[in-house]
Scaffold this active site. Structure first.
Site, PDB file in Angstrom:
ATOM      1  N   SER A 142       1.074  -1.192  -0.092  1.00  0.00           N
ATOM      2  CA  SER A 142       0.012   0.071   0.113  1.00  0.00           C
ATOM      3  C   SER A 142       0.870   1.322  -0.015  1.00  0.00           C
ATOM      4  O   SER A 142       2.044   1.171   0.446  1.00  0.00           O
ATOM      5  CB  SER A 142      -0.789  -0.057   1.199  1.00  0.00           C
ATOM      6  OG  SER A 142      -1.254   1.258   1.875  1.00  0.00           O
ATOM      7  N   TYR A 157      -2.095  -0.969  10.590  1.00  0.00           N
ATOM      8  CA  TYR A 157      -2.253  -1.013   9.217  1.00  0.00           C
ATOM      9  C   TYR A 157      -0.853  -0.733   8.555  1.00  0.00           C
ATOM     10  O   TYR A 157      -0.162  -1.046   7.767  1.00  0.00           O
ATOM     11  CB  TYR A 157      -3.337  -0.587   8.505  1.00  0.00           C
ATOM     12  CG  TYR A 157      -3.610  -0.811   6.969  1.00  0.00           C
ATOM     13  CD1 TYR A 157      -3.917  -1.846   6.642  1.00  0.00           C
ATOM     14  CD2 TYR A 157      -3.394   0.193   6.186  1.00  0.00           C
ATOM     15  CE1 TYR A 157      -4.299  -2.250   5.419  1.00  0.00           C
ATOM     16  CE2 TYR A 157      -3.700   0.091   4.762  1.00  0.00           C
ATOM     17  CZ  TYR A 157      -4.018  -1.136   4.389  1.00  0.00           C
ATOM     18  OH  TYR A 157      -4.339  -1.384   3.224  1.00  0.00           O
TER      19      TYR A 157
END
Ligand code: NAD
Length: 270
Positions: free
Chosen positions: A153, A166
């Site tokens: 990401s 995350y």
């Protein structure tokens, strides 16, 4: 679609692929000639129709279309070995592992609970490490090397305030990618990552389905729009193919320019 099938005869395993980015990757790989195995958890949309769709994609591109889907929680320590065994029993080998399963939930730095935090790390980072361990053992048990692609990401490098777990998981995926790439390069195994920015999937339902919220998100993206899962899938196909034969240990950002410091589009300092 490219004119020559780049993944013909390859077997690819994509974790967390019943929907979103993983599903688009499965469809793209089927179109390029791969036999595809997808895993998921508790997704009842997975059915004969899902596999039939993959078969139809393969057939219309002129391939036999042998595909498989089953439930397997990447956070279960026993699941990685069992998943690999099942793939090899069915197809005889695995060529490409895509560690795509990932989850996110708020974990503000001063207010998170252990169970939520551990689950995010376990699915998004440890799941990829365990699946990679199983795949690496298989790749080295037969000739031909292998290929691992992690779904990272932009938060591999851009902090995501309020989402500490995350951010840590995606940062860890960057190091997983580079460390395994270096450790296994001599065995002909390539390890890379694709880092999307904002993609229109169920994970982003909170803004993707709301025109005003979506416009606010898209205003931050230099290319001006959130990606479709299909735009991201092509990057995986490239990295899995011989076109990327000399690329290993890299995170390829497919993020519409989000990692280019968009707030500097116009100069606001000296
Ligand atoms: P999604 O929520 O639409 O789909 C997630 C998939 O993962 C589903 O198939 C689900 O069944 C599966 N899954 C969830 N937990 C699992 C587990 N424990 N074991 C196995 N499968 C599991 O997600 P998405 O938006 O397509 O995201 C896929 C990946 O892309 C994730 O790693 C995510 O972090 C990453 N990503 C997404 C975006 C985005 O904007 N959507 C951006 C950057 C990175």
């Amino acid at each position: 679609m490219p004119s020559s099938p780049r993944l013909q005869g390859k077997t690819a395993l994509i974790t967390g692929a019943s929907r979103g980015i993983g599903r688009a990757v499965a469809e793209r790989f089927a179109a390029e000639g791969a036999d595809v195995v997808i895993t998921h958890i508790r997704d009842h949309s997975i059915s004969e129709t899902f596999i039939q769709n993959l078969i139809n994609i393969s057939h219309s591109a002129g391939f036999p279309g042998r595909h498989l889907a089953f439930e397997a929680d990447v956070a279960d320590p026993a699941a990685a070995g069992a998943t690999l065994q099942r793939v090899v029993a069915h197809f005889g080998r695995l060529d490409c592992l895509i560690n795509n399963a990932g989850i996110q939930a708020p974990t503000p730095g001063d207010d998170w609970d252990d169970a939520t935090f551990a689950r995010i790390i376990d699915v998004t980072l440890m799941g990829a490490a365990r699946m990679s361990r199983a795949a690496l053992r298989h790749f080295q048990s037969r000739p031909g090397g292998g290929n691992i692609i992690n779904t990272s990401s932009v938060h591999e490098i851009i902090p995501k305030p309020g989402f500490l777990a995350y951010s840590m998981a995606k940062g860890g995926l960057g190091n997983l990618t580079r460390t395994l790439a270096l450790e296994f390069a001599a065995s002909g195994i390539r390890v890379n990552a694709v880092a999307p920015g904002a993609v229109v999937t169920d994970m982003n339902a909170s803004w993707a389905q709301d025109p005003e919220a979506r416009a606010r998100v898209e205003a931050h993206i230099p290319l001006g729009y959130a990606a479709t899962p299909e735009e991201i899938a092509g990057v995986f196909a490239f990295l899995a193919s011989q076109d990327a034969s000399y690329i290993t240990g890299q995170t390829l950002h497919a993020c519409g320019g989000l990692t280019l410091f968009g707030e500097f589009r116009t100069n606001w300092a000296s």
